[in-house]
Design an enzyme around this catalytic site. Structure first.
Site, PDB file in Angstrom:
ATOM      1  N   HIS A  76     -88.337   5.509 -18.242  1.00 16.48           N
ATOM      2  CA  HIS A  76     -88.761   3.781 -18.642  1.00 16.48           C
ATOM      3  C   HIS A  76     -89.076   3.199 -17.225  1.00 16.48           C
ATOM      4  O   HIS A  76     -89.003   3.945 -16.225  1.00 16.48           O
ATOM      5  CB  HIS A  76     -87.215   3.301 -18.978  1.00 16.48           C
ATOM      6  CG  HIS A  76     -86.180   3.768 -18.441  1.00 16.48           C
ATOM      7  ND1 HIS A  76     -85.682   3.128 -17.234  1.00 16.48           N
ATOM      8  CD2 HIS A  76     -85.160   4.381 -18.828  1.00 16.48           C
ATOM      9  CE1 HIS A  76     -84.340   3.619 -16.770  1.00 16.48           C
ATOM     10  NE2 HIS A  76     -83.884   4.298 -17.686  1.00 16.48           N
ATOM     11  N   CYS A 163     -79.788   1.891 -13.492  1.00 16.32           N
ATOM     12  CA  CYS A 163     -78.612   2.060 -14.720  1.00 16.32           C
ATOM     13  C   CYS A 163     -77.294   2.085 -14.284  1.00 16.32           C
ATOM     14  O   CYS A 163     -76.560   1.708 -15.608  1.00 16.32           O
ATOM     15  CB  CYS A 163     -79.170   3.747 -14.890  1.00 16.32           C
ATOM     16  SG  CYS A 163     -80.797   4.010 -15.123  1.00 16.32           S
TER      17      CYS A 163
END
Length: 168
Positions: A76, A163
């Protein structure tokens, strides 16, 4: 549901209300990067055009802007690019010369240290995965203090600094 929290000048996701991204839209926070009042939304296996378009509409209601970024080779968006403030981006791979980021000062992460592209700028310091000496040196040369963090166990499961962080 996507939670958007006002965060001023920091790099990250922010909003001041809760909004829902409805199917068939999908959005992963790892595909959203804030730079000032603009949000770059990566189109990936986890974020689709329908989801990105919904987020852009939510942003526009808040007086903010967003645009999509196409890429192909990484998980991503924030796997390969990080905002370090002051018009500086940490970039790797296909983002090094990506047209969406031409106007920025780009600090290139070598391919051998690509994992370090997912670093965090917080309060004038940059958190960087340990074991990436070239990237660390380039960030320091750009005037930032670097704090290295051991990330080897998280890396085994594709977990990066963005994350694993909640910032506001």
């Amino acid at each position: 549901m996507v939670k958007l929290l006002q965060s001023g000048k920091s790099c990250g996701i922010f909003f001041d209300e809760t909004a829902e991204v409805a199917p068939p839209g999908t959005v992963d926070a790892g595909d959203i990067m804030q730079v000032g009042s603009h949000y770059y939304i990566g189109l990936s296996g986890r974020t689709n055009r329908a989801g990105a378009d919904q987020v852009i509409r939510i942003l526009e209601k808040q007086g903010l802007a967003g645009s999509t970024v196409d890429f192909r080779r990484i998980l991503h968006l924030k796997t390969g690019i990080s905002c370090l403030e002051s018009n500086n981006l940490l970039v790797s791979g296909e983002f090094t010369f990506h047209p969406a980021f031409r106007a920025f000062n780009r600090i290139e992460v070598p391919a051998s240290e690509a994992y370090a592209a997912n670093s965090l700028w917080i309060n004038g310091r940059v958190l960087v995965p340990a074991g990436n000496p070239v990237t660390k040196g380039r960030i320091e040369a750009a005037g930032y203090e670097v704090i290295e963090l051991e990330m080897s166990e998280f890396r085994k499961l594709d977990g990066g600094l963005s994350c694993l962080s909640l910032r506001w």
